[in-house]
Design an enzyme around this catalytic site. Structure first.
Site, PDB file in Angstrom:
ATOM      1  N   ASP A 231       0.834  -1.202   0.000  1.00  8.93           N
ATOM      2  CA  ASP A 231       0.000   0.000   0.000  1.00  8.93           C
ATOM      3  C   ASP A 231       0.869   1.252   0.000  1.00  8.93           C
ATOM      4  O   ASP A 231       1.988   1.247   0.525  1.00  8.93           O
ATOM      5  CB  ASP A 231      -0.906  -0.034   1.242  1.00  8.93           C
ATOM      6  CG  ASP A 231      -2.053   0.959   1.127  1.00  8.93           C
ATOM      7  OD1 ASP A 231      -2.295   1.493   0.024  1.00  8.93           O
ATOM      8  OD2 ASP A 231      -2.719   1.215   2.159  1.00  8.93           O
TER       9      ASP A 231
ATOM     10  N   HIS B 207       2.922   3.288  -8.937  1.00  9.86           N
ATOM     11  CA  HIS B 207       2.715   1.864  -9.227  1.00  9.86           C
ATOM     12  C   HIS B 207       3.933   1.266  -9.939  1.00  9.86           C
ATOM     13  O   HIS B 207       4.330   0.139  -9.664  1.00  9.86           O
ATOM     14  CB  HIS B 207       1.456   1.669 -10.077  1.00  9.86           C
ATOM     15  CG  HIS B 207       0.193   2.070  -9.362  1.00  9.86           C
ATOM     16  ND1 HIS B 207      -0.072   1.701  -8.052  1.00  9.86           N
ATOM     17  CD2 HIS B 207      -0.880   2.806  -9.761  1.00  9.86           C
ATOM     18  CE1 HIS B 207      -1.247   2.193  -7.696  1.00  9.86           C
ATOM     19  NE2 HIS B 207      -1.753   2.873  -8.700  1.00  9.86           N
TER      20      HIS B 207
ATOM     21  N   LEU C 262      11.120 -20.489  -4.107  1.00  8.49           N
ATOM     22  CA  LEU C 262      10.029 -19.644  -3.589  1.00  8.49           C
ATOM     23  C   LEU C 262       8.795 -19.687  -4.499  1.00  8.49           C
ATOM     24  O   LEU C 262       8.919 -19.557  -5.720  1.00  8.49           O
ATOM     25  CB  LEU C 262      10.534 -18.199  -3.511  1.00  8.49           C
ATOM     26  CG  LEU C 262       9.474 -17.163  -3.114  1.00  8.49           C
ATOM     27  CD1 LEU C 262       9.380 -17.053  -1.596  1.00  8.49           C
ATOM     28  CD2 LEU C 262       9.777 -15.797  -3.704  1.00  8.49           C
TER      29      LEU C 262
HETATM   30  C1  FPP Z   1      -2.052   0.214  -3.260  1.00  2.26           C
HETATM   31  O1  FPP Z   1      -1.503   1.498  -3.295  1.00  2.26           O
HETATM   32  C2  FPP Z   1      -1.475  -0.552  -4.344  1.00  2.26           C
HETATM   33  C3  FPP Z   1      -2.177  -1.118  -5.343  1.00  2.26           C
HETATM   34  C4  FPP Z   1      -3.634  -1.099  -5.456  1.00  2.26           C
HETATM   35  C5  FPP Z   1      -1.493  -1.790  -6.441  1.00  2.26           C
HETATM   36  C6  FPP Z   1      -0.409  -2.678  -5.976  1.00  2.26           C
HETATM   37  C7  FPP Z   1       0.385  -3.056  -7.115  1.00  2.26           C
HETATM   38  C8  FPP Z   1       1.716  -3.002  -7.167  1.00  2.26           C
HETATM   39  C9  FPP Z   1       2.549  -2.591  -6.047  1.00  2.26           C
HETATM   40  C10 FPP Z   1       2.448  -3.419  -8.337  1.00  2.26           C
HETATM   41  C11 FPP Z   1       2.101  -4.821  -8.658  1.00  2.26           C
HETATM   42  C12 FPP Z   1       3.090  -5.397  -9.486  1.00  2.26           C
HETATM   43  C13 FPP Z   1       2.945  -6.556 -10.078  1.00  2.26           C
HETATM   44  C14 FPP Z   1       4.112  -7.164 -10.652  1.00  2.26           C
HETATM   45  C15 FPP Z   1       1.666  -7.248 -10.196  1.00  2.26           C
HETATM   46  P1  FPP Z   1      -2.468   2.728  -3.541  1.00  2.26           P
HETATM   47  O2  FPP Z   1      -2.466   3.029  -4.972  1.00  2.26           O
HETATM   48  O3  FPP Z   1      -3.818   2.404  -2.980  1.00  2.26           O
HETATM   49  O4  FPP Z   1      -1.747   3.813  -2.727  1.00  2.26           O
HETATM   50  P2  FPP Z   1      -2.447   5.028  -1.957  1.00  2.26           P
HETATM   51  O5  FPP Z   1      -3.265   4.399  -0.854  1.00  2.26           O
HETATM   52  O6  FPP Z   1      -1.296   5.792  -1.450  1.00  2.26           O
HETATM   53  O7  FPP Z   1      -3.277   5.763  -2.948  1.00  2.26           O
END
Ligand code: FPP
Length: 256
Positions: A35, A52, A146
Site C-alpha cells: 500500500d 505503481h 520460492l
Molecule cells: C495500493 O496502493 C497498491 C495497489 C492497489 C497496487 C499494488 C500493485 C503493485 C505494487 C504493483 C504490482 C506489481 C505486479 C508485478 C503485479 P495505492 O495506490 O492504494 O496507494 P495510496 O493508498 O497511497 O493511494
C-alpha cells in the site's frame, strides 16, 4: 534547520538498521498488502502511475530478498476485487503491470528457481494480463524455490463465498454431507488451497487494516505494519519484519 533535521531523521527511520535474523525460524509464508504507491507519488508531485511503476520494482526486491532468506511462499496483494472502482486509466495501468513485470523479470525469476502462482478471479482479467500470468505459471511450474503467489482480482469474502458454494453444491449432489465440513475441507476450497497459512502479514503505508485480504488464512498470522510506502520497501524492511516476527511468541490460543 529544524525542518532539515526532521527530514533527515524521518529518512533514517525509513531505512532500518541491519538486524540479526536466525536461519532457524524463517516464516514459511509471508503475505504482503502493498500500500501507499499513490501517496509515494503524490509526495513527489508525480502521477499515481509512477508510484505503481516503482511499486513493481519493490515487488522484485521483496521477491529476491524473501527467496534469499529461505521464505517458501510470498503472497502479494496486487489487485483487489474492490480496485475496479478506481478510474479506468489507473485500472488499465495496473492491469499492464503484471505484463511488464513478467516481460522484464521472468527470466531472472526462473534463474532464481521461483515458481509463479496466481489466486483471484482470473477470468475477469483482460486477456493480456491473464495471458502473461498463465505463461509465467506454465514456464515456472517445475521450479522448486520460492512460490510467488499474486493475488489478482482477489477478495477474501468472494473467495469464501465461492468455497461455500462449491461445498454446498457437493452436499446437494450427495457427494458430501454437512458432517464432512471441516477447516481442512474449507482450506482446500479456497484460492490459496495447497499453501500453508501466512506466518507473517506485512502492510505498508501506515494503514492498520486488512482490506478483505486472506481473512480465513490469517487467523494466527503475526501482523507487521510499517509507515513506509510500498515503493520504498526493500530487503532491509523485510529483514526488520522477519526479525520482529522472530521475537514474537506464537501461542495459537494456548500457553507458552
Ligand atoms: C495500493 O496502493 C497498491 C495497489 C492497489 C497496487 C499494488 C500493485 C503493485 C505494487 C504493483 C504490482 C506489481 C505486479 C508485478 C503485479 P495505492 O495506490 O492504494 O496507494 P495510496 O493508498 O497511497 O493511494
Amino acid at each position: 534547520m529544524i525542518k532539515r533535521i526532521q527530514a533527515w531523521l524521518s529518512r533514517n527511520d525509513r531505512q532500518p538498521k541491519p538486524v540479526e535474523i536466525s536461519p532457524d525460524n524463517i516464516p514459511r509464508h509471508v503475505a504482503i498488502i502493498m500500500d501507499g504507491n499513490g501517496r509515494w507519488a503524490k509526495r513527489r508531485g508525480l502521477p499515481r502511475i509512477v508510484g505503481h511503476q516503482n511499486g513493481m520494482k519493490a515487488v522484485k526486491r521483496a521477491t529476491i530478498a524473501a527467496s534469499d532468506l529461505g521464505v517458501e511462499y510470498l503472497t502479494m496483494y496486487a489487485f483487489s476485487t474492490e480496485n475496479w472502482k478506481r478510474p479506468k486509466d489507473e485500472v488499465d495501468f495496473l492491469m499492464r503491470l503484471p505484463v511488464d513485470f513478467l516481460a522484464l523479470e521472468l527470466d531472472e525469476l526462473i534463474e532464481n528457481n521461483v515458481r509463479v502462482r496466481v489466486m483471484g478471479g482470473t477470468d475477469a482479467l483482460p486477456d493480456h494480463t491473464r495471458g502473461a500470468m498463465e505463461e509465467a505459471v506454465a514456464r515456472t511450474k517445475h521450479n522448486t524455490g520460492l512460490v510467488l503467489n499474486f493475488a489478482l482480482n482477489y477478495g477474501s469474502r468472494k473467495e469464501i463465498e465461492e468455497a461455500m458454494r462449491s461445498i454446498g453444491e457437493d452436499i446437494a449432489a450427495g457427494r458430501l454431507t454437512a458432517g464432512d465440513i471441516s477447516s481442512e475441507l474449507i482450506d482446500s476450497r479456497l484460492m490459496s488451497g495447497g499453501l500453508p497459512d501466512p506466518d507473517l502479514l506485512i502492510r505498508t503505508s501506515g494503514e492498520m487494516r486488512i482490506s478483505n485480504f486472506m481473512l480465513w488464512q490469517i487467523a494466527y498470522s503475526e501482523l507487521w505494519f510499517t509507515d513506509i510506502y510500498w515503493p520504498e520497501f526493500d530487503k532491509s524492511h523485510l529483514h526488520q519484519a522477519v526479525a520482529e516476527y522472530q521475537n514474537r511468541t506464537r501461542r495459537y490460543g494456548g500457553l507458552k
